[in-house]
Motif scaffolding. Structure first.
Motif, mmCIF file in Angstrom:
data_model
loop_
_atom_site.group_PDB
_atom_site.id
_atom_site.type_symbol
_atom_site.label_atom_id
_atom_site.label_comp_id
_atom_site.label_asym_id
_atom_site.label_seq_id
_atom_site.Cartn_x
_atom_site.Cartn_y
_atom_site.Cartn_z
ATOM 1 N N LYS A 155 0.812 -1.216 0.000
ATOM 2 C CA LYS A 155 0.000 0.000 0.000
ATOM 3 C C LYS A 155 0.847 1.268 0.000
ATOM 4 N N LYS A 233 -4.147 0.660 -8.068
ATOM 5 C CA LYS A 233 -5.374 -0.084 -7.774
ATOM 6 C C LYS A 233 -6.353 -0.004 -8.950
ATOM 7 N N GLY A 269 -2.610 -1.187 -4.849
ATOM 8 C CA GLY A 269 -3.274 -2.411 -4.388
ATOM 9 C C GLY A 269 -4.082 -3.066 -5.490
ATOM 10 N N ASP A 273 -8.612 -5.620 -1.810
ATOM 11 C CA ASP A 273 -7.383 -5.852 -1.033
ATOM 12 C C ASP A 273 -7.567 -5.582 0.451
#
Length: 299
Positions: A155, A233, A269, A273
């Motif tokens: 992250k 992400k 991510g 997640d």
């Protein structure tokens, strides 16, 4: 069968003695101290030239990634990888012998007979291209993606995130890489060490909190500003972008490159997640759970 047990036993004892030797002696191709020097140097660059200035020096999961760094680089080999690799190689050679052949029959050329720099360059290019292709498989095959999620659970990016990966990943990489590298043949330990240290340095930099792209060399070398989009992400497609390991050139050639704007502050991510485990043991067990195997694609 006894032969294979002997290979496993000798692999364990041989690697253990090698690891002790690496820790207790210093030489230029020493992987233990090489990893330490590279890691501390790039961590120092992160501290001196932070891209995300509000990111803490001891960022989120810093210690987890540091454990992964040493576990995947040293302990994983001691626990299983060397023994598995040596045994698999012997089984494959025995399989070829059934047909009256050996791996040397498939050797395209002997790199040791080429000029040293040319042999080194061929070894590096072939290995990097195969790993680029393998990386794509980790994203496209649901079974493999469940293992690769460990790496994409990062992250906050930092140098040690380079080595946050499930132990199955090197098994996949080494298995696919074994034959192409073997049919080149003739590469020596110096060539392997040089390529290995260079790859580690670029890999650490790719994950570091450093906003570099190397100017015109960004079209050749993978870099932090490119690789952060690989960890985004939100993706422009289902499988991901920027799959380069050390070289970025494969992504530009095959049109898998993607850098729409500065990715300094993008969310990292993958989908869902927040349900991914936070602890090392649980991350290692994650791919084997039936629940998570049903969630087998990025959305």
């Amino acid at each position: 069968m006894e032969k294979y047990f002997d290979i496993i036993k000798n692999s364990y004892s041989g690697y253990f003695n090698y690891l002790i030797s690496e820790i207790t002696s210093f030489h230029w191709e020493n992987y233990f101290y090489g990893l330490l020097i590279i890691s501390l140097t790039i961590w120092g660059l992160e501290i001196l030239f932070p891209w995300r200035k509000n990111q803490k020096i001891f960022r989120e999961d810093f210690w987890l990634d540091t454990f992964y760094l040493f576990f995947n680089f040293f302990l994983l080999n001691l626990i299983a990888l060397i023994a598995l690799s040596n045994t698999a190689a012997e089984i494959f050679n025995d399989f070829l012998n059934v047909f009256g052949a050996s791996l040397s029959n498939f050797q395209l050329f002997d790199a040791s007979k080429l000029p040293w720099l040319l042999g080194l360059f061929i070894f590096f290019i072939v290995a990097d291209f195969i790993q680029w292709g393998t990386h794509i498989l980790l994203h496209r095959i649901p079974f493999l993606w469940n293992f690769h999620k460990t790496h994409h659970s990062v992250k906050e990016m930092g140098f040690a995130a380079h080595f946050r990966y499930h132990w199955m990943e090197p098994v996949v990489y080494k298995s696919i890489l074994y034959i192409p590298i073997a049919i080149i043949g003739g590469y020596n330990i110096e060539a392997v060490a040089i390529v290995h240290f260079f790859n580690i340095t670029i890999g650490h930099l790719n994950h570091a909190n450093i906003g570099w792209d190397y100017g015109p060399f960004k079209y050749i070398l993978n870099n932090p500003k490119m690789h952060i989009w690989h960890h985004s992400k939100e993706m422009p497609n289902k499988y991901g972008v920027n799959f380069g390991i050390t070289l970025s050139i494969w992504d530009y050639i095959f049109k898998t490159n993607y850098i729409p704007y500065s990715g300094r502050d993008i969310e990292l991510g993958f989908h869902d997640d927040d349900e991914y485990p936070k602890k090392f043991i649980n991350q290692e067990l994650y791919p084997w759970s039936s629940k998570e195997n049903s969630i087998n694609k990025k959305k």
